[in-house]
Design an enzyme around this catalytic site. Structure first.
Site, PDB file in Angstrom:
ATOM      1  N   ASP A   3      -5.198  -5.921  -0.853  1.00 58.45           N
ATOM      2  CA  ASP A   3      -6.516  -5.293  -0.813  1.00 58.45           C
ATOM      3  C   ASP A   3      -6.806  -4.556  -2.128  1.00 58.45           C
ATOM      4  OD1 ASP A   3      -4.890  -3.051  -0.597  1.00 58.45           O
ATOM      5  OD2 ASP A   3      -5.535  -2.509   1.420  1.00 58.45           O
ATOM      6  N   LEU A  45      -0.870  -3.358   0.407  1.00 51.66           N
ATOM      7  CA  LEU A  45      -1.923  -2.760   1.229  1.00 51.66           C
ATOM      8  C   LEU A  45      -1.973  -1.269   0.945  1.00 51.66           C
ATOM      9  CD1 LEU A  45      -1.154  -4.401   4.708  1.00 51.66           C
ATOM     10  CD2 LEU A  45      -3.109  -4.922   3.239  1.00 51.66           C
ATOM     11  N   HIS A  46      -3.170  -0.753   0.662  1.00 53.67           N
ATOM     12  CA  HIS A  46      -3.241   0.694   0.447  1.00 53.67           C
ATOM     13  C   HIS A  46      -4.589   1.297   0.819  1.00 53.67           C
ATOM     14  CE1 HIS A  46      -5.409  -0.563  -3.159  1.00 53.67           C
ATOM     15  NE2 HIS A  46      -5.861   0.667  -3.235  1.00 53.67           N
ATOM     16  N   ARG A  47      -5.621   0.484   0.993  1.00 54.50           N
ATOM     17  CA  ARG A  47      -6.951   1.054   1.214  1.00 54.50           C
ATOM     18  C   ARG A  47      -7.041   1.698   2.592  1.00 54.50           C
ATOM     19  NH1 ARG A  47     -10.755  -0.137  -2.600  1.00 54.50           N
ATOM     20  NH2 ARG A  47     -10.021  -1.609  -4.181  1.00 54.50           N
TER      21      ARG A  47
END
Length: 376
Positions: free
Chosen positions: A284, A205-207
């Site tokens: 994501d 997850l990074h967005r």
């Protein structure tokens, strides 16, 4: 001697530029210059990828660092203008959809330098995503539009791009994957983490839309915790995500569930060793949607749209959004043996970089109206 400048700035760029750099060196007489904007500046997010991919050290490192989209892009434009005026390239090549990509596109346009966009034509059709703005602007300004799939061609033609600018070359990220997979799987990653092949899941997850909103991030972590109740989930935590988990005091999910394993970001080869033998990927990331399709690993994309619909139409990807219950149901289907199998799309064959080098050669030799090389 003709000069080609490559722009990289964030880790997805490195996997795309490395095979292009090698293919140009093997197939053309061009001088190549590698410019790293420093958009990703953490060693684990940047430097290790150069060594893993065999990419030479950057000729120029701008060291831009973090900031708002406007601040980061503006600093890049100022520095790139200076570098382009100094090096006088015959062609600038950009990849993907990060701020480094659009900054270079705008500067080349102002300086009348030809621009090639690798991975052109991808669209999520959501202007709420900063990356979508970067894609549209870069494609509009590019002389060469190098597409990974036929749906990208269709997007560009619908937007009015001249057919002569469009070259279907395939997915260059898959070039790196296929060239590295055997080497990656020799690494002791699974043994070190006490994992069995196909006996674990991987989450990334990074967005900002996912990790900056406390409600969204909390819901995603609860869904991932559900998956971890059925099998180990390895979670290489992006620095931005780790910061938000700490600030929002969401670390209890990890403390309650020993199967939910937070680890530091990995190098390219380590991470490929992990993803290639996973039972399920939750992410994501745009690139992971493509890599899982090439690897035949079921993927749940934790976003409402994807700019890579071919991974859904033909591959192993399912877009499930951010609703925790929907994610749980989709994950249970995969773990119960009903995940998508899919197939590898056309021209995802490990030779995209060779086709790109051929397009560059024809363009710089003056054959700007050459037919698409993908049909060769």
């Amino acid at each position: 001697m003709k000069k080609v400048i490559h722009i990289v700035g964030a880790r997805p760029n490195f996997m795309k530029v490395a095979p292009i750099h090698r293919a140009i060196a093997a197939r053309t007489p061009f001088q190549q210059v590698l410019i790293h904007t420093g958009q990703h500046y953490d060693v684990k997010m940047s430097d290790v990828f150069f060594s893993d991919l065999g990419l030479p050290a950057p000729d120029v490192h701008l060291g831009i660092g973090s900031g708002s989209h406007a601040q980061q892009t503006a600093r890049m434009m100022m520095e790139l203008e200076r570098v382009f005026q100094e090096h006088k390239p015959d062609l600038v090549s950009v990849v993907g959809d990060v701020n480094s990509t659009v900054a270079a596109a705008m500067v080349t346009s102002k300086l009348a330098i030809p621009l090639a966009h690798v991975e052109a034509g991808l669209r999520s059709h959501s202007r709420h995503q900063p990356e979508e703005i970067n894609r549209v602007v870069t494609d509009r300004l590019s002389d060469l539009l190098l597409t990974p799939s036929r749906d990208a061609d269709a997007n560009l033609l619908k937007e009015g791009a001249e057919p002569a600018r469009i070259h279907l070359v395939g997915n260059v990220m898959i070039d790196s994957l296929l060239a590295s997979k055997a080497k990656a799987e020799q690494l002791p990653v699974l043994r070190t983490l006490d994992l069995a092949p196909r006996g674990y899941a991987v989450c990334t997850l990074h967005r900002p839309s996912n990790v900056d909103d406390p409600k969204v991030l909390g819901g995603l972590l609860s869904a991932v915790s559900h998956v971890a109740s059925r099998l180990p989930v390895v979670f290489p935590v992006h620095p931005r995500t780790r910061k938000m988990i700490s600030e929002l005091r969401l670390s209890a999910d990890f403390e309650r569930n020993p199967n939910l394993r937070a680890v530091d970001p990995m190098g390219y080869l380590e991470f490929l060793a992990l993803t290639s033998q996973a039972r399920l990927i939750l992410t994501d990331s745009g690139g992971l949607q493509e890599e899982t399709t090439a690897l035949g690993v079921p993927c749940l994309t934790l976003r409402e749209q994807t700019e890579r619909p071919i991974t859904v139409d033909e591959g192993t990807n399912e877009v499930v959004g951010v609703d925790p219950e929907r994610i749980r149901l989709a994950a249970d289907r995969v773990l119960d043996g009903h995940g998508k199998t899919g197939r590898v799309p056309e021209f995802w064959d490990g030779r995209a970089s060779e086709r790109i080098a051929d397009v560059f050669l024809r363009f710089l030799e003056g054959e700007q109206g050459a037919l698409r090389v993908a049909s060769a």
